[in-house]
Design a protein around this motif. Structure first.
Motif, PDB file in Angstrom:
ATOM      1  N   UNK A   1     -18.295  46.510  -0.667  1.00  5.82           N
ATOM      2  CA  UNK A   1     -18.700  45.544  -1.674  1.00  5.82           C
ATOM      3  C   UNK A   1     -19.932  44.748  -1.260  1.00  5.82           C
ATOM      4  N   UNK A   2     -19.979  44.346   0.015  1.00  5.69           N
ATOM      5  CA  UNK A   2     -21.114  43.566   0.500  1.00  5.69           C
ATOM      6  C   UNK A   2     -22.406  44.383   0.435  1.00  5.69           C
ATOM      7  N   UNK A   3     -22.350  45.613   0.956  1.00  4.65           N
ATOM      8  CA  UNK A   3     -23.545  46.447   0.966  1.00  4.65           C
ATOM      9  C   UNK A   3     -23.951  46.816  -0.456  1.00  4.65           C
ATOM     10  N   UNK A   4     -22.955  47.093  -1.305  1.00  6.22           N
ATOM     11  CA  UNK A   4     -23.268  47.418  -2.695  1.00  6.22           C
ATOM     12  C   UNK A   4     -23.976  46.281  -3.405  1.00  6.22           C
ATOM     13  N   UNK A   5     -23.507  45.052  -3.214  1.00 12.56           N
ATOM     14  CA  UNK A   5     -24.162  43.902  -3.840  1.00 12.56           C
ATOM     15  C   UNK A   5     -25.564  43.689  -3.282  1.00 12.56           C
TER      16      UNK A   5
ATOM     17  N   UNK B   1     -16.814  54.792  -5.849  1.00  7.83           N
ATOM     18  CA  UNK B   1     -16.648  53.340  -5.858  1.00  7.83           C
ATOM     19  C   UNK B   1     -15.950  52.892  -7.135  1.00  7.83           C
ATOM     20  N   UNK B   2     -16.344  53.472  -8.272  1.00  2.43           N
ATOM     21  CA  UNK B   2     -15.692  53.141  -9.531  1.00  2.43           C
ATOM     22  C   UNK B   2     -14.234  53.558  -9.552  1.00  2.43           C
ATOM     23  N   UNK B   3     -13.949  54.730  -8.993  1.00  5.97           N
ATOM     24  CA  UNK B   3     -12.577  55.219  -8.893  1.00  5.97           C
ATOM     25  C   UNK B   3     -11.713  54.241  -8.100  1.00  5.97           C
TER      26      UNK B   3
END
Length: 209
Positions: A38-42, A128-130
């Motif tokens: 989540x951190x890297x994605x944001x 990630x969505x899954x």
């Protein structure tokens, strides 16, 4: 994911055992990988703004391409493996979380096959969505149900979860979503109020193009 961590504590009322330690360690590792994703994605999403603001995030320091490779080949696979390991350890307590994952996986695959190729993102985005939808909609209900079966005195936890995240007004709260919103509150309204409330509910909860 928080309900699962709570469940690992609530289900054991006796002394700590090797099984308990393995289950909780696996759950912590899995949630750590999910948080890192989540951190890297944001940071990837905010990359341009962070550069303009002069920030030195992890993604800026290691590079966006390298961060995406870490996500795709390391972090997301590790998260999935730790999730599977946690659910398999939890089989001795309850099969409900594993059954929820199996049913959800079948539904997800059916929907994915119906989508056009143009509507599908990358492999990392799809996984990630899954995972995110499973954490948000399916795992909390399955875990809380398993906890209540093992310890019925904790039934208020399930009621609180339903009130916050699955009753229609819960859709207005941050992060609230789910396949089982309780529409009977709208049905109980009389006549024109019911039709108006149902129209507003459909507008608020239907996906936007």
């Amino acid at each position: 994911m928080v309900p699962f961590a709570i469940a690992t504590w609530l289900t054991f009322e006796g002394p700590v055992t090797a099984l308990y330690a393995a289950l909780f360690a696996s759950a912590i590792a899995w949630q750590g990988m999910a948080g890192l994703r989540g951190i890297i994605g944001h940071q990837l999403e905010d990359l341009l703004g962070d550069k303009e603001a002069g920030l030195r995030t992890a993604v800026i320091q290691i590079g966006a391409d390298r961060a995406r490779r870490w996500l795709r080949y390391c972090i997301i696979p590790a998260e999935g493996l730790f999730l599977l390991a946690t659910l398999l350890w939890a089989l001795v307590l309850s099969p409900l979380p594993v059954l929820a994952l199996l049913v959800y996986s079948v539904i997800w695959e059916v929907k994915r096959r119906r989508q056009t190729r143009s509507s599908q993102g990358g492999v990392d985005q799809a996984w990630a969505g899954f995972l995110d939808r499973f954490y948000r909609e399916w795992l909390p209900l399955a875990t809380l149900a398993a906890v209540i079966i093992a310890a019925p005195k904790f039934w208020p936890l399930l009621v609180l979860h339903l009130v916050l995240f699955h009753i229609s007004w819960g859709s207005r709260l941050p992060g609230a979503a789910g396949p089982f919103r309780l529409q009977w509150l709208i049905i109980s309204l009389p006549g024109s109020k019911r039709r108006g409330a149902f129209s507003r509910w459909r507008a608020a909860t239907s996906p936007r193009s």
